[in-house]
Design a protein around this motif. Structure first.
Motif, PDB file in Angstrom:
ATOM      1  N   THR A 225     -10.517  -7.563  11.524  1.00 13.44           N
ATOM      2  CA  THR A 225      -9.405  -6.646  11.798  1.00 13.44           C
ATOM      3  C   THR A 225      -8.177  -6.987  10.957  1.00 13.44           C
ATOM      4  OG1 THR A 225     -10.200  -6.321  14.048  1.00 13.44           O
ATOM      5  CG2 THR A 225      -7.921  -5.725  13.627  1.00 13.44           C
ATOM      6  N   GLU A 226      -7.873  -8.270  10.816  1.00 10.21           N
ATOM      7  CA  GLU A 226      -6.707  -8.676  10.024  1.00 10.21           C
ATOM      8  C   GLU A 226      -6.866  -8.268   8.567  1.00 10.21           C
ATOM      9  OE1 GLU A 226      -6.508 -12.854  10.829  1.00 10.21           O
ATOM     10  OE2 GLU A 226      -5.869 -12.501  12.913  1.00 10.21           O
ATOM     11  N   ARG A 227      -8.066  -8.446   8.029  1.00 15.29           N
ATOM     12  CA  ARG A 227      -8.303  -8.047   6.639  1.00 15.29           C
ATOM     13  C   ARG A 227      -8.210  -6.525   6.489  1.00 15.29           C
ATOM     14  NH1 ARG A 227     -11.286 -12.882   7.184  1.00 15.29           N
ATOM     15  NH2 ARG A 227     -11.136 -14.189   5.326  1.00 15.29           N
ATOM     16  N   PHE A 228      -8.827  -5.792   7.426  1.00 14.65           N
ATOM     17  CA  PHE A 228      -8.739  -4.331   7.425  1.00 14.65           C
ATOM     18  C   PHE A 228      -7.274  -3.890   7.438  1.00 14.65           C
ATOM     19  CE2 PHE A 228      -8.102  -0.516  10.030  1.00 14.65           C
ATOM     20  CZ  PHE A 228      -8.846   0.425   9.332  1.00 14.65           C
ATOM     21  N   ASN A 229      -6.485  -4.455   8.355  1.00 13.93           N
ATOM     22  CA  ASN A 229      -5.075  -4.064   8.479  1.00 13.93           C
ATOM     23  C   ASN A 229      -4.288  -4.371   7.211  1.00 13.93           C
ATOM     24  OD1 ASN A 229      -5.345  -3.002  11.060  1.00 13.93           O
ATOM     25  ND2 ASN A 229      -4.797  -4.933  12.059  1.00 13.93           N
ATOM     26  N   GLY A 230      -4.621  -5.451   6.534  1.00 15.60           N
ATOM     27  CA  GLY A 230      -3.931  -5.779   5.288  1.00 15.60           C
ATOM     28  C   GLY A 230      -4.078  -4.677   4.249  1.00 15.60           C
ATOM     29  N   TYR A 231      -5.288  -4.149   4.131  1.00 21.51           N
ATOM     30  CA  TYR A 231      -5.515  -3.040   3.194  1.00 21.51           C
ATOM     31  C   TYR A 231      -4.925  -1.740   3.731  1.00 21.51           C
ATOM     32  CZ  TYR A 231      -8.631  -6.048   0.565  1.00 21.51           C
ATOM     33  OH  TYR A 231      -9.135  -7.067  -0.190  1.00 21.51           O
ATOM     34  N   PHE A 232      -5.186  -1.477   4.992  1.00 22.26           N
ATOM     35  CA  PHE A 232      -4.766  -0.208   5.578  1.00 22.26           C
ATOM     36  C   PHE A 232      -3.248  -0.020   5.491  1.00 22.26           C
ATOM     37  CE2 PHE A 232      -4.001   2.859   8.955  1.00 22.26           C
ATOM     38  CZ  PHE A 232      -4.977   3.795   8.685  1.00 22.26           C
ATOM     39  N   ASP A 233      -2.507  -1.095   5.726  1.00 22.64           N
ATOM     40  CA  ASP A 233      -1.044  -1.003   5.717  1.00 22.64           C
ATOM     41  C   ASP A 233      -0.482  -0.539   4.374  1.00 22.64           C
ATOM     42  OD1 ASP A 233      -0.940  -1.778   8.367  1.00 22.64           O
ATOM     43  OD2 ASP A 233      -0.392  -3.860   7.935  1.00 22.64           O
ATOM     44  N   VAL A 234      -1.163  -0.842   3.261  1.00 18.55           N
ATOM     45  CA  VAL A 234      -0.619  -0.446   1.952  1.00 18.55           C
ATOM     46  C   VAL A 234      -1.134   0.903   1.463  1.00 18.55           C
ATOM     47  CG1 VAL A 234      -0.178  -2.831   1.243  1.00 18.55           C
ATOM     48  CG2 VAL A 234      -2.310  -1.702   0.536  1.00 18.55           C
TER      49      VAL A 234
ATOM     50  N   SER B 141      -3.790 -11.595  -2.450  1.00 20.76           N
ATOM     51  CA  SER B 141      -3.265 -12.392  -1.339  1.00 20.76           C
ATOM     52  C   SER B 141      -4.388 -12.823  -0.401  1.00 20.76           C
ATOM     53  CB  SER B 141      -2.174 -11.626  -0.577  1.00 20.76           C
ATOM     54  OG  SER B 141      -2.706 -10.540   0.138  1.00 20.76           O
ATOM     55  N   HIS B 142      -5.377 -11.959  -0.185  1.00 23.95           N
ATOM     56  CA  HIS B 142      -6.521 -12.329   0.651  1.00 23.95           C
ATOM     57  C   HIS B 142      -7.355 -13.415  -0.021  1.00 23.95           C
ATOM     58  CE1 HIS B 142      -6.748  -8.460   3.315  1.00 23.95           C
ATOM     59  NE2 HIS B 142      -5.601  -9.098   3.430  1.00 23.95           N
ATOM     60  N   LYS B 143      -7.385 -13.417  -1.357  1.00 23.15           N
ATOM     61  CA  LYS B 143      -8.171 -14.421  -2.080  1.00 23.15           C
ATOM     62  C   LYS B 143      -7.713 -15.827  -1.727  1.00 23.15           C
ATOM     63  CE  LYS B 143     -10.275 -15.630  -6.431  1.00 23.15           C
ATOM     64  NZ  LYS B 143     -11.203 -16.440  -5.678  1.00 23.15           N
TER      65      LYS B 143
ATOM     66  N   VAL C 172     -14.834  -6.282   4.576  1.00 19.81           N
ATOM     67  CA  VAL C 172     -16.151  -6.935   4.642  1.00 19.81           C
ATOM     68  C   VAL C 172     -16.409  -7.727   3.361  1.00 19.81           C
ATOM     69  CG1 VAL C 172     -18.649  -6.489   4.681  1.00 19.81           C
ATOM     70  CG2 VAL C 172     -17.138  -5.344   6.319  1.00 19.81           C
ATOM     71  N   ILE C 173     -16.033  -7.171   2.213  1.00 17.00           N
ATOM     72  CA  ILE C 173     -16.185  -7.898   0.951  1.00 17.00           C
ATOM     73  C   ILE C 173     -15.358  -9.181   0.996  1.00 17.00           C
ATOM     74  CG2 ILE C 173     -15.705  -7.826  -1.534  1.00 17.00           C
ATOM     75  CD1 ILE C 173     -16.421  -4.770  -1.379  1.00 17.00           C
ATOM     76  N   ASP C 174     -14.132  -9.087   1.499  1.00 17.55           N
ATOM     77  CA  ASP C 174     -13.296 -10.287   1.652  1.00 17.55           C
ATOM     78  C   ASP C 174     -13.950 -11.303   2.576  1.00 17.55           C
ATOM     79  OD1 ASP C 174     -11.318  -9.232   0.039  1.00 17.55           O
ATOM     80  OD2 ASP C 174      -9.840  -9.000   1.638  1.00 17.55           O
TER      81      ASP C 174
ATOM     82  N   VAL D   1      -3.316  -2.223  -3.652  1.00 22.30           N
ATOM     83  CA  VAL D   1      -4.564  -2.750  -3.104  1.00 22.30           C
ATOM     84  C   VAL D   1      -4.950  -4.045  -3.811  1.00 22.30           C
ATOM     85  CG1 VAL D   1      -7.022  -2.301  -2.723  1.00 22.30           C
ATOM     86  CG2 VAL D   1      -5.358  -0.472  -2.365  1.00 22.30           C
ATOM     87  N   TRP D   2      -4.835  -4.096  -5.135  1.00 19.53           N
ATOM     88  CA  TRP D   2      -5.161  -5.326  -5.868  1.00 19.53           C
ATOM     89  C   TRP D   2      -4.236  -6.470  -5.459  1.00 19.53           C
ATOM     90  CZ3 TRP D   2      -9.748  -5.914  -7.295  1.00 19.53           C
ATOM     91  CH2 TRP D   2     -10.501  -4.866  -7.846  1.00 19.53           C
ATOM     92  N   SER D   3      -3.002  -6.145  -5.115  1.00 22.60           N
ATOM     93  CA  SER D   3      -2.078  -7.167  -4.625  1.00 22.60           C
ATOM     94  C   SER D   3      -2.596  -7.765  -3.309  1.00 22.60           C
ATOM     95  CB  SER D   3      -0.688  -6.547  -4.439  1.00 22.60           C
ATOM     96  OG  SER D   3       0.195  -7.495  -3.902  1.00 22.60           O
TER      97      SER D   3
END
Length: 185
Positions: free
Chosen positions: A66-75, A170-172, A45-47, A164-166
């Motif tokens: 969902t895509e942003r959530f999955n990006g964090y969740f996967d790591v 990448s989301h930035k 949500v912040i992203d 997570v910071w990585s």
């Protein structure tokens, strides 16, 4: 655009402290270690806000979330964790700042729901989520977003913070591109 100084003049440091406390004390499933679902959704949500996708106080259950959530969740996921965004999307309502908005005619059904067990539970009953107005305003400010993001990362992902910071970085790139696209529409 509200900068941190203006935000603090309008709302005060107390609001930021209150949300930092709420983000530090999320009610998560602790069986086998803290479940990453709620913190990952809040990072998404912040992203979304950073990408200009949260100008209105309305969070939609859509692929960009969902895509942003999955990006964090996967790591950050452990072996037993399942990438089910519908659970935190529903259960963040217990935190007091996440307000489910029912689809027209589904108010009684949503009121009676204790959990969400599928995407259909969300898409069939929930129109959107509204945040507390103060939290929504904070998410419009880059300094406030960074402070809330840092709170989530340090509290919930200390041993995996670098990963997570990585993802944040990448989301930035994607967020910046979305901001530019939104300017052309």
């Amino acid at each position: 655009v509200i900068n941190k100084l203006n935000y603090l003049e309008i709302y005060g440091e107390l609001s930021m402290t209150s949300y930092i406390d709420k983000f530090n004390n999320l009610r998560v499933n602790m069986a086998g270690g803290a479940s990453p679902h709620k913190p990952c959704l809040l990072l998404a949500v912040i992203d979304l806000a950073e990408a200009g996708g949260l100008d209105a106080n309305e969070i939609l259950y859509r692929p960009e979330l969902t895509e942003r959530f999955n990006g964090y969740f996967d790591v950050v996921r452990r072996e037993r964790d399942k990438p089910n965004i519908y659970m935190p999307f529903f259960h963040l309502k217990s935190e007091g700042f996440w307000h489910l908005q029912p689809l027209s005619g589904r108010e009684a059904v949503l009121d009676a729901m204790n959990t969400a067990v599928s995407h259909a539970d969300i898409t069939g009953n929930i129109r959107s989520v509204q945040l507390d107005p103060e939290l929504h305003s904070m998410l419009q400010d880059s300094n406030s977003r960074q402070e809330l993001r840092a709170t989530l990362v340090s509290r919930w992902f200390g041993d995996r913070a670098e990963k997570v910071w990585s993802v944040v970085n990448s989301h930035k790139t994607v967020n910046d591109a979305e901001v530019e696209l939104r300017k052309t529409v």
